[in-house]
Design a protein around this motif. Structure first.
Motif, PDB file in Angstrom:
ATOM      1  N   ALA A 194       0.623  -1.344  -0.157  1.00 36.88           N
ATOM      2  CA  ALA A 194       0.008  -0.025  -0.228  1.00 36.88           C
ATOM      3  C   ALA A 194       0.582   1.656  -0.337  1.00 36.88           C
ATOM      4  O   ALA A 194       0.312   1.983  -0.914  1.00 36.88           O
ATOM      5  N   ARG A 195       1.641   0.853   0.760  1.00 37.11           N
ATOM      6  CA  ARG A 195       3.129   2.267   0.310  1.00 37.11           C
ATOM      7  C   ARG A 195       4.026   2.142  -0.969  1.00 37.11           C
ATOM      8  O   ARG A 195       4.977   3.276  -0.591  1.00 37.11           O
ATOM      9  N   ARG A 196       3.818   1.182  -1.647  1.00 36.28           N
ATOM     10  CA  ARG A 196       4.432   1.146  -2.719  1.00 36.28           C
ATOM     11  C   ARG A 196       4.759   2.441  -3.435  1.00 36.28           C
ATOM     12  O   ARG A 196       6.405   3.074  -4.009  1.00 36.28           O
ATOM     13  N   GLU A 197       3.735   3.501  -3.519  1.00 37.28           N
ATOM     14  CA  GLU A 197       3.799   4.193  -4.445  1.00 37.28           C
ATOM     15  C   GLU A 197       4.513   4.830  -3.796  1.00 37.28           C
ATOM     16  O   GLU A 197       4.938   6.385  -4.826  1.00 37.28           O
ATOM     17  N   GLU A 198       3.918   5.499  -3.038  1.00 41.07           N
ATOM     18  CA  GLU A 198       4.787   6.950  -1.995  1.00 41.07           C
ATOM     19  C   GLU A 198       6.524   6.758  -2.222  1.00 41.07           C
ATOM     20  O   GLU A 198       7.007   7.946  -2.625  1.00 41.07           O
ATOM     21  N   LEU A 199       6.693   5.858  -1.990  1.00 41.31           N
ATOM     22  CA  LEU A 199       8.922   5.460  -1.783  1.00 41.31           C
ATOM     23  C   LEU A 199       8.682   4.879  -3.766  1.00 41.31           C
ATOM     24  O   LEU A 199       9.998   6.206  -4.136  1.00 41.31           O
ATOM     25  N   MET A 200       8.315   5.021  -4.420  1.00 45.74           N
ATOM     26  CA  MET A 200       8.285   5.361  -5.927  1.00 45.74           C
ATOM     27  C   MET A 200       8.611   6.897  -6.454  1.00 45.74           C
ATOM     28  O   MET A 200       9.210   7.527  -6.953  1.00 45.74           O
ATOM     29  N   GLY A 201       7.832   7.366  -5.520  1.00 49.40           N
ATOM     30  CA  GLY A 201       7.567   9.088  -6.048  1.00 49.40           C
ATOM     31  C   GLY A 201       8.283   9.795  -5.388  1.00 49.40           C
ATOM     32  O   GLY A 201       8.923  10.937  -5.635  1.00 49.40           O
ATOM     33  N   THR A 202       9.453   9.301  -4.283  1.00 46.31           N
ATOM     34  CA  THR A 202      10.886   9.703  -3.725  1.00 46.31           C
ATOM     35  C   THR A 202      11.741   9.305  -4.350  1.00 46.31           C
ATOM     36  O   THR A 202      12.626   9.861  -4.717  1.00 46.31           O
ATOM     37  N   ALA A 203      12.245   7.997  -4.803  1.00 42.59           N
ATOM     38  CA  ALA A 203      13.603   7.526  -4.652  1.00 42.59           C
ATOM     39  C   ALA A 203      13.526   7.843  -6.604  1.00 42.59           C
ATOM     40  O   ALA A 203      12.253   8.220  -6.913  1.00 42.59           O
ATOM     41  N   LEU A 204      15.090   8.241  -6.704  1.00 37.77           N
ATOM     42  CA  LEU A 204      15.589   7.841  -7.926  1.00 37.77           C
ATOM     43  C   LEU A 204      15.018   7.298  -8.903  1.00 37.77           C
ATOM     44  O   LEU A 204      14.876   7.707  -9.898  1.00 37.77           O
ATOM     45  N   GLU A 205      15.038   6.159  -8.927  1.00 40.68           N
ATOM     46  CA  GLU A 205      14.551   4.773  -9.796  1.00 40.68           C
ATOM     47  C   GLU A 205      14.853   3.632  -8.814  1.00 40.68           C
ATOM     48  O   GLU A 205      14.942   3.036  -7.773  1.00 40.68           O
TER      49      GLU A 205
END
Length: 334
Positions: free
Chosen positions: A259-270
């Protein structure tokens, strides 16, 4: 050169003046001056010029008076379908034009778009645009996106050099460094999240300059050394990739709730690798800009994410958690 440029500016202003009267019916000289960003005296001269050219504009006296066009007068502009005009109006609501110093030109263009609509659905298109909000300045958490203020004279010189294909002399203040003059070959302009960038080459090497860090800019007469055609989207992607993989980038192995995957993807570079675990959580290999970025990004996710590697990242997060726990230790004295 100056004379022709001034005549062109006045012609645009006269068209804008007519369109404002078409749109609003009757406007005072003061209101027209404010909308056109000129003096009241200039507005009065423009009204005289329009009358002399046969445009049926007349003055209404009194406290609520102003200038208006005779009923039924319509400028000859190219027709647009409802959806075509709506698409242009929505695009015009974005703030990229402000970053590139085209805000006043955009406002004038939008007046022409509205005026070009058939009267039967002009109001419906305007109402539709009012029901669409593109890139608001704050998100649901009230975090504000600050747009950059760039002097019009600077961004105009940059824009002219980009379009004309001329070399550009800039005084640039890189982060943490003293400002320096340099001559570059401009490639194109990019706006990302309210921030403008100049893509250029210098002595053949790729360079990216943030517009807000330009202290001065001068278009030169010398032709720029650049390809005749450019794929700006690809150029930006390549430079973004170089930025992500350069410097002190950090690769971390992370376990995170789906459920928090997109939040992590939004801040990570890659995200280089991803697989589902037997516990229902996702296991990712993530690239962060540096150590501080990695620690901050995972701390925001709380217990929904766990750093598995590298060891120093786990230690840093454990120390943060221990410090917070100690702060709220109920056995400690007040």
């Amino acid at each position: 050169m100056y004379c022709c440029h001034s005549r062109g500016m006045r012609a645009d202003r006269l068209v804008s003046l007519v369109l404002l009267l078409r749109r609003h019916g009757r406007l005072s000289a003061a209101t027209l001056a404010r909308e056109l960003e000129v003096s009241t005296r200039t507005v009065l001269r423009d009204i005289e010029a329009l009358s002399a050219a046969g445009v049926p504009v007349y003055a209404e006296r009194g406290r609520r008076g102003g200038f208006a066009l005779l009923p039924g007068f319509r400028t000859e502009l190219t027709g647009l379908s409802h959806d075509e005009a709506l698409a242009l109006l929505v695009a015009g609501s974005r703030r990229g034009a402000q970053v590139f110093g085209l805000g006043s030109a955009l406002a004038s263009a939008m007046l022409k778009v509205v005026d070009a609509l058939p009267e039967s659905y002009r109001d419906t298109a305007s109402d539709a645009v009012a029901r669409l909000l593109i890139d608001p300045q704050t998100d649901l958490l009230a975090r504000r996106q600050e747009s950059e203020e760039i002097p019009d004279s600077i961004v105009a010189a940059v824009r002219r050099a980009v379009f004309a294909g001329h070399k550009l002399r800039i005084r640039y203040a890189a982060a943490g460094r003293a400002a320096q003059w340099r001559t570059v070959d401009p490639i194109g302009l990019v706006t990302v999240r309210e921030q403008g960038y100049l893509l250029a080459t210098r002595s053949g090497a790729d360079r990216t300059y943030r517009l807000s860090r330009l202290l001065a800019a001068e278009e030169l007469a010398e032709p720029a050394q650049r390809p005749d055609r450019v794929d700006l989207d690809r150029a930006w992607q390549e430079r973004s990739r170089q930025f992500r993989t350069g410097g002190e980038s950090v690769v971390a192995e992370v376990r995170v709730d789906a459920a928090r995957r997109e939040e992590l993807m939004g801040t990570a570079l890659e995200v280089r690798d991803e697989e589902s675990g037997s516990d229902g959580r996702l296991r990712l290999e993530v690239v962060f800009q540096d150590r501080r970025h990695a620690e901050w990004a995972l701390w925001q996710l709380g217990t929904s994410a766990e750093a598995l590697a590298p060891p120093w990242l786990r230690a840093a997060l454990r120390q943060r958690a221990a410090a917070i726990a100690a702060c709220y230790d109920t056995t400690a004295g007040s």
